[in-house]
Structures are given as C-alpha cells and as structure tokens.
Design a protein around this motif. Structure first.
Motif, PDB file in Angstrom:
ATOM      1  N   MET A 239       0.841  -1.190   0.000  1.00  0.00           N
ATOM      2  CA  MET A 239       0.000   0.000   0.000  1.00  0.00           C
ATOM      3  C   MET A 239       0.878   1.242   0.000  1.00  0.00           C
ATOM      4  O   MET A 239       2.011   1.216   0.521  1.00  0.00           O
ATOM      5  CB  MET A 239      -0.943   0.008   1.207  1.00  0.00           C
ATOM      6  CG  MET A 239      -1.936  -1.148   1.203  1.00  0.00           C
ATOM      7  SD  MET A 239      -3.216  -0.982   2.452  1.00  0.00           S
ATOM      8  CE  MET A 239      -4.113  -2.516   2.185  1.00  0.00           C
ATOM      9  N   PHE A 240       0.351   2.318  -0.579  1.00  0.00           N
ATOM     10  CA  PHE A 240       1.085   3.579  -0.692  1.00  0.00           C
ATOM     11  C   PHE A 240       0.179   4.713  -0.231  1.00  0.00           C
ATOM     12  O   PHE A 240      -0.996   4.759  -0.597  1.00  0.00           O
ATOM     13  CB  PHE A 240       1.533   3.795  -2.133  1.00  0.00           C
ATOM     14  CG  PHE A 240       2.405   2.687  -2.653  1.00  0.00           C
ATOM     15  CD1 PHE A 240       3.780   2.737  -2.513  1.00  0.00           C
ATOM     16  CD2 PHE A 240       1.836   1.578  -3.264  1.00  0.00           C
ATOM     17  CE1 PHE A 240       4.580   1.705  -2.971  1.00  0.00           C
ATOM     18  CE2 PHE A 240       2.626   0.533  -3.721  1.00  0.00           C
ATOM     19  CZ  PHE A 240       4.003   0.597  -3.584  1.00  0.00           C
ATOM     20  N   ALA A 241       0.732   5.607   0.573  1.00  0.00           N
ATOM     21  CA  ALA A 241      -0.056   6.710   1.119  1.00  0.00           C
ATOM     22  C   ALA A 241       0.379   8.031   0.500  1.00  0.00           C
ATOM     23  O   ALA A 241       1.581   8.338   0.431  1.00  0.00           O
ATOM     24  CB  ALA A 241       0.082   6.777   2.635  1.00  0.00           C
ATOM     25  N   ILE A 246      -4.912   6.390   0.468  1.00  0.00           N
ATOM     26  CA  ILE A 246      -4.180   5.121   0.442  1.00  0.00           C
ATOM     27  C   ILE A 246      -4.492   4.406  -0.866  1.00  0.00           C
ATOM     28  O   ILE A 246      -5.658   4.193  -1.212  1.00  0.00           O
ATOM     29  CB  ILE A 246      -4.561   4.241   1.638  1.00  0.00           C
ATOM     30  CG1 ILE A 246      -4.225   4.957   2.950  1.00  0.00           C
ATOM     31  CG2 ILE A 246      -3.854   2.894   1.564  1.00  0.00           C
ATOM     32  CD1 ILE A 246      -4.801   4.276   4.175  1.00  0.00           C
ATOM     33  N   VAL A 247      -3.435   4.039  -1.595  1.00  0.00           N
ATOM     34  CA  VAL A 247      -3.583   3.389  -2.889  1.00  0.00           C
ATOM     35  C   VAL A 247      -2.916   2.017  -2.830  1.00  0.00           C
ATOM     36  O   VAL A 247      -1.818   1.870  -2.269  1.00  0.00           O
ATOM     37  CB  VAL A 247      -2.951   4.235  -4.013  1.00  0.00           C
ATOM     38  CG1 VAL A 247      -3.224   3.607  -5.370  1.00  0.00           C
ATOM     39  CG2 VAL A 247      -3.476   5.661  -3.973  1.00  0.00           C
ATOM     40  N   LYS A 293       5.472  13.586  -3.315  1.00  0.00           N
ATOM     41  CA  LYS A 293       4.021  13.355  -3.313  1.00  0.00           C
ATOM     42  C   LYS A 293       3.673  12.084  -2.542  1.00  0.00           C
ATOM     43  O   LYS A 293       2.670  12.029  -1.830  1.00  0.00           O
ATOM     44  CB  LYS A 293       3.501  13.239  -4.753  1.00  0.00           C
ATOM     45  CG  LYS A 293       3.474  14.547  -5.520  1.00  0.00           C
ATOM     46  CD  LYS A 293       3.141  14.315  -6.984  1.00  0.00           C
ATOM     47  CE  LYS A 293       1.767  13.656  -7.142  1.00  0.00           C
ATOM     48  NZ  LYS A 293       1.439  13.447  -8.572  1.00  0.00           N
ATOM     49  N   LEU A 294       4.503  11.052  -2.697  1.00  0.00           N
ATOM     50  CA  LEU A 294       4.307   9.810  -1.949  1.00  0.00           C
ATOM     51  C   LEU A 294       4.857  10.001  -0.549  1.00  0.00           C
ATOM     52  O   LEU A 294       6.049  10.257  -0.372  1.00  0.00           O
ATOM     53  CB  LEU A 294       5.007   8.653  -2.659  1.00  0.00           C
ATOM     54  CG  LEU A 294       4.947   7.296  -1.960  1.00  0.00           C
ATOM     55  CD1 LEU A 294       3.519   6.779  -1.911  1.00  0.00           C
ATOM     56  CD2 LEU A 294       5.855   6.285  -2.666  1.00  0.00           C
ATOM     57  N   THR A 295       3.999   9.877   0.447  1.00  0.00           N
ATOM     58  CA  THR A 295       4.425  10.165   1.821  1.00  0.00           C
ATOM     59  C   THR A 295       4.753   8.918   2.637  1.00  0.00           C
ATOM     60  O   THR A 295       5.546   8.981   3.569  1.00  0.00           O
ATOM     61  CB  THR A 295       3.334  10.973   2.553  1.00  0.00           C
ATOM     62  OG1 THR A 295       2.071  10.289   2.430  1.00  0.00           O
ATOM     63  CG2 THR A 295       3.212  12.366   1.931  1.00  0.00           C
ATOM     64  N   GLU A 296       4.124   7.777   2.301  1.00  0.00           N
ATOM     65  CA  GLU A 296       4.399   6.542   3.035  1.00  0.00           C
ATOM     66  C   GLU A 296       4.202   5.348   2.104  1.00  0.00           C
ATOM     67  O   GLU A 296       3.435   5.413   1.132  1.00  0.00           O
ATOM     68  CB  GLU A 296       3.447   6.373   4.231  1.00  0.00           C
ATOM     69  CG  GLU A 296       3.561   7.432   5.291  1.00  0.00           C
ATOM     70  CD  GLU A 296       2.573   7.202   6.434  1.00  0.00           C
ATOM     71  OE1 GLU A 296       2.449   6.055   6.912  1.00  0.00           O
ATOM     72  OE2 GLU A 296       1.907   8.177   6.827  1.00  0.00           O
ATOM     73  N   ALA A 297       4.877   4.260   2.436  1.00  0.00           N
ATOM     74  CA  ALA A 297       4.646   2.972   1.783  1.00  0.00           C
ATOM     75  C   ALA A 297       4.714   1.906   2.860  1.00  0.00           C
ATOM     76  O   ALA A 297       5.518   2.005   3.793  1.00  0.00           O
ATOM     77  CB  ALA A 297       5.684   2.711   0.692  1.00  0.00           C
TER      78      ALA A 297
END
Length: 355
Positions: A239-241, A246-247, A293-297
C-alpha cells in the motif's frame, strides 16, 4: 460436521521460557489436528493427535507435482487472559478457493474451524503472554496418492500445526528496504498467484536471496506480462499513502487477496482515509517518491500486520520514502488493527472469535 477424536500426548514438551527469544516458526506445540480425504468418500477421520512426523512414501504425489496449499493466521491473548482468533472463517474460505484452483477438494470448513478451536483450547498454555507475541496457526493440505503421473490426487491430508511466535517488532516499527524484482516474475493472471500454494513461495526464493544479498529485506514483484505494474511483496500486499489517500494494487487474479489487506482497507475507510484499488506503475511510484508526493509505503500481512517501507530499489535506482520513521498513517492503522486483534479496542466489525 465430523466428530473429532482427541488423543493426548503422553509426555508434554518443555515450553520456551524466554518469550523475547521466540522468533518465528521455531517451536511447535504438543498436538496437531488432522483429517483425511478420499474421492467418493469425502473428508473423514478428524482427529487431534500428538505432534509427530508424517510417514510419506517416496512416490507421494505432493513430493513430485506440488499439490500443496496452506494458510496463516494467529491466536491472540487478550488483556483479561482470554484467547481470540481473528477472522478464521476468512482464512478457511480462502483455503477452499486455493484448493479449487489446484484441483484439490474443497475444505470441510466447519470441521476445520471446530478442530482449530478444540486444538487451541487444548494448547492454551502455549499462547504467549508478552506484548506483541501470539500463537501462529498453519493449516495445510497436501496430496497423498502414491503414484507417478501428472494428474490430481484422489487422497489428501489436511492438518493444522501451531507455533508460539515472538513480537515482529521487538525494537519498534522501523521501515525496511524493498528490492523491486525486474528479471523474474512471481505470477501471471490465469495462474496461481491468488492462491496460497507452495509453488508460489518456492518460485520466490531465488529473488529473495538476491534481494537479501543486496541488503534489502524483501522483494517487490511486478506484473508477469509487462513488468511495469506493482503487484505484491513476497509475504505481504503493498500500500502507498499520499497524505490521507491510500492506494493499493487492484486484485487481478495474480495477487493474493490478503485478509490483512482487506481488514486494513476496511479500517482505513472507517477512520476517514480515502482508499483506491488500481493499477500502479512502478515508474509512477518512483517519480512520486522523488517529488515528495508519496508520503508513506507499507506492506500488510499476518506476520507483521503493517511493515513500513523506508526505501525502494529498482533498476539500481534507490528512493527514500519518508524520513526514516514509520509514518502517521501506517502507525494509526497498525495501532488500530492490533488493538482489535489483542482485545484492547472494540471489535465493531465482529472479526474476532473468542475462545
């Protein structure tokens, strides 16, 4: 439901004394649950017996043609000392789906669940007490015909073994490094990627070894056709935040439909996060990580629940995600789901089964 016989072990094993050193998959309890299947007869002889070796003929079909599937779940000790399972019916239902794809018989889920409950009641003292520890549950089904020839077996063995396991995060939730595999593939649509069959894991070992030698914890698999789209990590869904959005990769037949994945997506929506299941190009993820842009994974799975990812390596290019610590989205989801599993938070979705 089949009647379940119980044969108790004459001698009990010495239980591990230091729960901080349990690790994962090193110790096994005194008993196990088994039942047999024969074509035309169905499932029979459900029993709990002392943990012991199996006798397998060298021509047993499981050893040659790989009809083997398994599941993984946990039993948790609650603050009042009680025990509870987390969504066991979902694991057993997924096992039946795996069986059908592998041309194996549908599991007698009702008997399997009752057998699991009886087994854990018998082994209750094996459920550890320390924070973050649990009793790992491994249901397995294997083909048993003694014959050389590529076709479905007519006989099968189903069994459940239990293992007390330590806390996955003894030193806190620290982000891990993930290696993006761009040579080998794990699964393709139409294959067995959505099942928990042994062959899927055997096919991942080489890439995992390569990743480890490069200094990364796990492998992130790309799609098996174009090798452009993210699928899953070897033992976790990804998952990616993007802030509060969440994507995650959409289930497409080559990705395991994780029980933890489904639980996290459900909780995320209930907590006010936006969720999206879609195709995720690895190039876009790298670009978004570099731009900020991507803040978490993070990965989701039974063993870790949430495993934050701090860096990704793809085609010799490495990107850092976040600031080296677990992000607020990952932490909130981890705290919420584990709180439910261990009985510290209310189970509003009725996922837990008290024993």
């Amino acid at each position: 439901m089949l009647p379940i016989s119980i044969t108790r072990a004459a001698e009990l094993k010495k239980k591990p004394q230091d729960e901080s050193k349990l690790g994962f998959g090193h110790y096994f309890t005194d008993h196990m649950f088994l039942m047999d299947y024969e074509e035309g007869r169905g499932w029979y002889n459900a029993r709990i017996v002392p943990y012991a070796d199996f006798a397998l003929d060298p021509a047993s079909m499981v050893l040659h043609y790989g009809q083997a599937i398994f599941e993984g779940s946990k039993c948790y000790r609650t603050p009042d000392g009680g025990l509870q399972l987390f969504r066991p019916e979902a694991n057993l239902a997924r096992m039946t789906r795996s069986a059908q794809r592998m041309c194996m018989p549908a599991l007698d889920e009702e008997t399997a669940l009752e057998g699991l409950k009886e087994l854990i009641r018998l082994e209750a003292d094996w459920v550890p007490h320390s924070p973050g520890t649990s009793l790992y549950i491994r249901p397995t089904m294997i083909s048993m015909d003694v014959h050389l020839g590529v076709h479905a077996s007519k006989t099968y063995l189903f069994f459940i073994i239990l293992s007390p396991v330590g806390s996955y995060y003894k030193d806190g939730l620290k982000p891990v490094g993930i290696y993006v595999e761009d040579q080998y593939v794990r699964a393709v649509r139409g294959g067995t990627g959505f099942t928990k069959c042994a062959g899927n894991y055997a096919a991942s070992i080489l890439a995992g070894d390569i990743a480890e030698k490069k200094g990364y914890s796990q492998v992130l698999w790309l799609d098996g056709v174009e090798q452009k789209y993210i699928e899953e990590v070897g033992s976790m869904n990804m998952m990616f935040a993007y802030g509060n959005r969440i994507v995650t990769p959409a289930l497409n037949g080559s990705i395991l439909p994780g029980i933890t994945r489904d639980s996290i997506l459900t909780l995320a929506r209930q907590l006010g996060y936006e969720t999206e299941e879609t195709r995720l190009p690895i190039a876009d993820i790298f670009a978004d990580a570099k731009s900020g842009k991507l803040t978490e994974a993070f990965g989701t799975g039974t063993a870790a629940v949430i495993s934050p990812v701090g860096k990704l390596c793809w085609e010799n290019d490495e990107v850092i995600i976040g600031n080296g610590d677990i992000g607020p989205v990952s932490q909130k989801l981890y705290d919420t789901l584990t709180g439910i599993q261990y009985g510290r938070l209310p189970d509003e979705n009725h996922w837990c089964m008290r024993l």
